[in-house]
Design a protein around this motif. Structure first.
Motif, PDB file in Angstrom:
ATOM      1  N   GLU A 114       0.833  -1.198   0.000  1.00 53.86           N
ATOM      2  CA  GLU A 114       0.000   0.000   0.000  1.00 53.86           C
ATOM      3  C   GLU A 114       0.873   1.255   0.000  1.00 53.86           C
ATOM      4  O   GLU A 114       1.912   1.303   0.652  1.00 53.86           O
ATOM      5  N   ASN A 115       0.426   2.233  -0.774  1.00 59.58           N
ATOM      6  CA  ASN A 115       1.112   3.522  -0.886  1.00 59.58           C
ATOM      7  C   ASN A 115       2.463   3.417  -1.570  1.00 59.58           C
ATOM      8  O   ASN A 115       3.262   4.357  -1.512  1.00 59.58           O
ATOM      9  N   SER A 331      -1.509   1.674  -5.736  1.00 60.28           N
ATOM     10  CA  SER A 331      -0.139   1.673  -5.240  1.00 60.28           C
ATOM     11  C   SER A 331       0.904   1.462  -6.340  1.00 60.28           C
ATOM     12  O   SER A 331       2.001   2.049  -6.256  1.00 60.28           O
TER      13      SER A 331
END
Length: 474
Positions: A114-115, A331
């Motif tokens: 994530e991210n 992401s």
């Protein structure tokens, strides 16, 4: 040890050729390929977990007068790579990246965290059973680009097939140990066009070409196949899953010409069905929670809506077929726009691409799209290739119904009637075997089967490679 030995051999080969002073003809080409291959090796990716495997990434020029550079990523199997086949994976769209979707979210050895902060090991990766080659195609998709800026914004079925064929020829020169290896072409969504079109070119040109491509088979999921059957199958699926009313289904049948879609009256019914009856669900996985972001708030959904106005010729039933679910994490876009990641991948090294990397191209117009690829499937079936077609049964974008209608239209003899197949102790889907085609559903899976049912999908892939029956009991 196997990978280290190959690296040593290639390094020695480069040295030998360099010392020999060979500067003409085929030896130059071999030398250049060896040098480029060494330069393509991915030593380590930012945020990579401590998993050792051999990977390569880089560009292959498929153009002649104008350079057109397709970006690839090869992930070799960490064990016995030389004894396993080569599998080419193509995401669809048209305009979606096999790196950002296939490698980063589906069957690559890692998944992007994530991210975009790093990578995590994918325990359901296809590299367990094969060496997997991910190709960003056509130019204008992902890191792939053309020296002619106009080509980065316009493409079509025909040029994509030709470029993909040329890519394989030139890539195999760079990786000659794969020339005699079994090759399987796989993909999803609009790759339902890419795969039979590329396979047909290979089949036809293998007859006369000195360089043969050792194609053994194809596997494609939730594929765009035939405009009529896909569109009829969509509204039948919607009705069967209580997404629309019987009355709205009747209206569709009355006012829509699914062969040459679509009239203002058909669009009006479609808009009513979407806004009033279907509601705010994720079409890509109808039983999943919606991502709770409307089109204007979700940059991926907004971009796909804009991009596919040009590719679908105002056919609303094809308008969602981007091959990428906007509710899935973005992401990969963060990760692959990092400069340290691009350097590790040898991508965009000189700033050739004047735009950010995206999972799906925002402004790629599609100049030619076949209304059906069924004649190509007939050609490939007759030639005896292994062909598997699968459908996630929760996909309302290219639903299982349309795929079944398309296969049934071929009038193939049934060799193994419809039955439930199992993974571990659960029903994993259903399957029916035809003469020349194996069809399977994956229970509970959406459009990206590997995202929603990774364990069942890996099992399906294993049985595909082996060519064995899907297990009829736990």
């Amino acid at each position: 040890m196997e990978g280290k030995m190959w690296n040593l051999l290639w390094t020695l080969a480069v040295v030998v050729v360099s010392v020999s002073g060979a500067v003409e003809g085929k030896q130059v080409s071999e030398k250049e390929n060896w040098i480029q291959r060494a330069a393509d090796q991915v030593k380590w990716l930012p945020g990579q977990p401590p998993v050792v495997l051999n990977q390569w990434a880089g560009y292959v020029n498929v153009g002649e007068d104008v350079g057109r550079y397709l970006f690839y990523f090869l992930s070799e199997s960490p064990k016995n790579a030389s004894g396993k086949p080569l599998v080419l994976w193509l995401n669809g769209g048209p305009g979606c990246s096999s790196l950002g979707v296939g490698w980063a979210l589906e069957m690559g050895p890692f998944r992007v965290r994530e991210n975009g902060t790093g990578l995590e090991t994918n325990t359901h990766s296809w590299v367990r059973y094969a060496n997997v080659l991910f190709l960003e195609t056509p130019v204008g998709v992902g890191f792939s680009y053309s020296d002619d800026p106009k080509e980065n914004h316009s493409s079509g079925d025909s040029i994509t097939a030709e470029d993909n064929y040329m890519f394989l020829l030139r890539w195999l020169d760079r990786f000659p140990e794969y020339k005699d290896r079994d090759l399987y072409i796989t993909g999803e969504s609009y790759a339902g066009h890419y795969i039979p079109q590329l396979a047909s070119l290979i089949h036809q040109r293998n007859r006369d070409s000195e360089q043969k491509i050792n194609l053994k088979g194809m596997m494609v999921g939730n594929p765009s196949t035939d405009q009529y059957y896909d569109s009829i199958g969509t509204i039948d699926f919607w009705l069967a899953h209580s997404m629309i009313s019987p009355q709205t289904h009747d209206q569709f049948m009355k006012v829509c010409n699914f062969t040459n879609c679509c009239s203002p009256q058909c669009n009006e019914v479609y808009n009513y069905a979407q806004q009033v009856e279907i509601g705010g669900i994720d079409y890509y996985a109808i039983n999943a929670l919606a991502c709770n972001t409307d089109q204007n708030g979700n940059p991926l959904r907004r971009r796909l809506s804009q991009a596919f106005k040009a590719t679908t010729k105002n056919n609303p039933f094809l308008g969602f077929r981007a091959g990428y679910d906007p509710c899935v994490s973005n992401s990969p876009e963060i990760y692959f726009n990092r400069k340290d990641v691009q350097e590790a991948l040898h991508a965009n090294v000189s700033g050739e691409i004047p735009y950010n990397w995206t999972s799906c191209s925002m402004d790629l117009s599609w100049t030619d799209s076949a209304t059906t690829v069924l004649p190509l499937w007939e050609e490939l079936i007759a030639a005896g290739y292994k062909i598997w077609i699968y459908s996630g049964d929760n996909d309302a974008v290219v639903p299982v119904t349309g795929t079944i209608y398309a296969i049934e239209s071929l009038n193939l003899p049934i060799t193994n009637r419809w039955y439930a197949w199992y993974h571990k102790t659960q029903v994993a889907g259903r399957t029916q075997w035809y003469k020349g085609v194996t069809f399977a559903t994956v229970r509970g899976a959406g459009h990206e089967v590997a995202v929603t049912q990774p364990g069942r999908f890996l099992a399906l892939f294993k049985y595909f490679l082996a060519g064995t029956e899907l297990p009829p009991d736990p």
